[in-house]
Write a protein that holds these residues in place. Structure first.
Motif, PDB file in Angstrom:
ATOM      1  N   ASP A  18       3.150  -1.339   0.921  1.00  0.00           N
ATOM      2  CA  ASP A  18       2.836  -2.776   1.431  1.00  0.00           C
ATOM      3  C   ASP A  18       3.154  -3.020   2.710  1.00  0.00           C
ATOM      4  O   ASP A  18       3.996  -2.914   3.430  1.00  0.00           O
ATOM      5  N   ILE A  19       1.851  -2.768   3.466  1.00  0.00           N
ATOM      6  CA  ILE A  19       2.032  -2.847   5.090  1.00  0.00           C
ATOM      7  C   ILE A  19       2.511  -3.977   5.562  1.00  0.00           C
ATOM      8  O   ILE A  19       3.525  -3.922   6.432  1.00  0.00           O
ATOM      9  N   ALA A  20       2.240  -5.096   5.098  1.00  0.00           N
ATOM     10  CA  ALA A  20       2.740  -6.313   5.665  1.00  0.00           C
ATOM     11  C   ALA A  20       4.449  -6.294   5.398  1.00  0.00           C
ATOM     12  O   ALA A  20       5.163  -6.673   6.442  1.00  0.00           O
ATOM     13  N   LEU A  21       4.837  -5.885   4.313  1.00  0.00           N
ATOM     14  CA  LEU A  21       6.247  -6.095   4.213  1.00  0.00           C
ATOM     15  C   LEU A  21       6.941  -4.633   5.006  1.00  0.00           C
ATOM     16  O   LEU A  21       8.148  -5.044   5.650  1.00  0.00           O
ATOM     17  N   LEU A  22       6.095  -3.462   5.292  1.00  0.00           N
ATOM     18  CA  LEU A  22       6.492  -2.540   6.017  1.00  0.00           C
ATOM     19  C   LEU A  22       6.835  -3.040   7.470  1.00  0.00           C
ATOM     20  O   LEU A  22       8.089  -2.999   8.189  1.00  0.00           O
ATOM     21  N   ILE A  38      13.095   3.696  14.284  1.00  0.00           N
ATOM     22  CA  ILE A  38      12.692   3.368  12.978  1.00  0.00           C
ATOM     23  C   ILE A  38      11.358   3.935  12.879  1.00  0.00           C
ATOM     24  O   ILE A  38      10.485   3.861  13.542  1.00  0.00           O
ATOM     25  N   THR A  39      11.147   4.806  11.797  1.00  0.00           N
ATOM     26  CA  THR A  39       9.903   5.569  11.532  1.00  0.00           C
ATOM     27  C   THR A  39       9.311   4.889  10.405  1.00  0.00           C
ATOM     28  O   THR A  39       9.911   5.181   8.994  1.00  0.00           O
ATOM     29  N   ALA A  40       8.181   4.064  10.359  1.00  0.00           N
ATOM     30  CA  ALA A  40       7.706   3.448   9.235  1.00  0.00           C
ATOM     31  C   ALA A  40       6.368   4.281   8.554  1.00  0.00           C
ATOM     32  O   ALA A  40       5.812   4.954   9.363  1.00  0.00           O
ATOM     33  N   MET A  41       6.531   4.496   7.207  1.00  0.00           N
ATOM     34  CA  MET A  41       5.642   5.257   6.691  1.00  0.00           C
ATOM     35  C   MET A  41       5.054   4.549   5.248  1.00  0.00           C
ATOM     36  O   MET A  41       5.908   4.022   4.623  1.00  0.00           O
ATOM     37  N   ALA A  42       3.790   4.519   5.197  1.00  0.00           N
ATOM     38  CA  ALA A  42       3.214   3.829   3.733  1.00  0.00           C
ATOM     39  C   ALA A  42       3.221   4.857   2.694  1.00  0.00           C
ATOM     40  O   ALA A  42       2.947   4.512   1.537  1.00  0.00           O
ATOM     41  N   SER A  43       3.439   6.214   2.773  1.00  0.00           N
ATOM     42  CA  SER A  43       3.301   7.115   1.704  1.00  0.00           C
ATOM     43  C   SER A  43       4.665   7.951   1.782  1.00  0.00           C
ATOM     44  O   SER A  43       5.153   8.483   2.788  1.00  0.00           O
TER      45      SER A  43
END
Length: 252
Positions: A18-22, A38-43
């Protein structure tokens, strides 16, 4: 001597499709924990790629990946393969998913946070995890025969555990090396300097191929300040007696 870098870096891996939540959680964590990258990942697959470069202080990820697999066993397998201290994990998911995966997640430093994440609650869980991650960090060191682990007179804020092989403890006196003893598998070495902050009182060299874990246990002086005064006095007395025993041994 070959060293493998620290397994715990000052990073937080944040994973959610969930990109918005991410973005929302990523922005919140960046503000609350500015000392961490902070390293954000969608997968979830991106996590495994990042782990090849080093282990973070914390992983926040969803319980079940896009293929319907529980991610925790995959992470555990990766930790075991790398022989690292396990990074704390926060799993997000629905109540049904948590009940279904109960057997898997009841091991190790694993925390559960409902998918409908309340940020103040998440903050408290993250603080707990990061506090644990700071306690112990490990570096793997591979020594060939006659490689030196450390030399007399050096300073360090770490101790060592010999996992494989044998180490010889030496002291230089009157231009010659005096053997003080042999360290076997499972034994500590370097603990005196770590505890009293003084220089290494001996040199340690590999008698054969060795695998050593270097442990970074934090600020021992801060620990002592939080304990009863007699504990530091007791440990310091024991250390002084050990150092004196070593000096007598080298004179014999």
């Amino acid at each position: 001597m070959t060293e493998i870098g620290l397994n715990c870096q000052k990073k937080i891996f944040l994973v959610d499709p969930d990109i918005a939540l991410l973005k929302k959680i990523g922005h919140f964590l960046a503000e609350e924990f500015p000392d961490y990258e902070i390293t954000a990942m969608a997968s979830f697959d991106q996590v495994l790629e990042e782990l090849e470069e080093g282990f973070p202080s914390l992983i926040i990820t969803y319980l079940v990946n896009d293929s319907g697999q529980q991610v925790l066993p995959i992470l555990k397998k990766n930790f075991k393969k790398s022989r690292r201290v396990e990074t704390p994990i926060i799993l997000t998911g629905t109540r049904a998913q948590f009940q279904e995966g109960e057997i898997e997640w009841k091991e190790g430093d694993v925390h559960l946070v409902p998918k409908a994440i309340r940020l103040p609650f998440l903050k408290s869980v993250v603080e707990t995890c990061l506090s644990h991650a700071k306690k112990i960090q490990i570096k793997e060191i591979f020594l060939e025969k006659n490689d030196f682990l450390f030399h007399e007179g050096e300073f360090s804020n770490s101790i060592f555990v010999l996992k494989k092989g044998r180490l010889q403890v030496l002291h230089e006196a009157h231009g010659r090396e005096v053997p003080l003893g042999v360290i076997g598998e499972g034994q500590l070495v370097g603990e005196m300097s770590f505890l009293d902050g003084k220089a290494r009182s001996a040199t340690v060299r590999a008698l054969e191929e060795c695998l050593v874990h270097e442990l970074y246990l934090g600020d021992v002086q801060s620990f002592f300040k939080a304990q009863p005064p007699w504990l530091e006095l007791l440990i310091q007395t024991l250390l002084n007696r050990l150092r004196e025993a070593n000096r007598k041994l080298e004179m014999d």
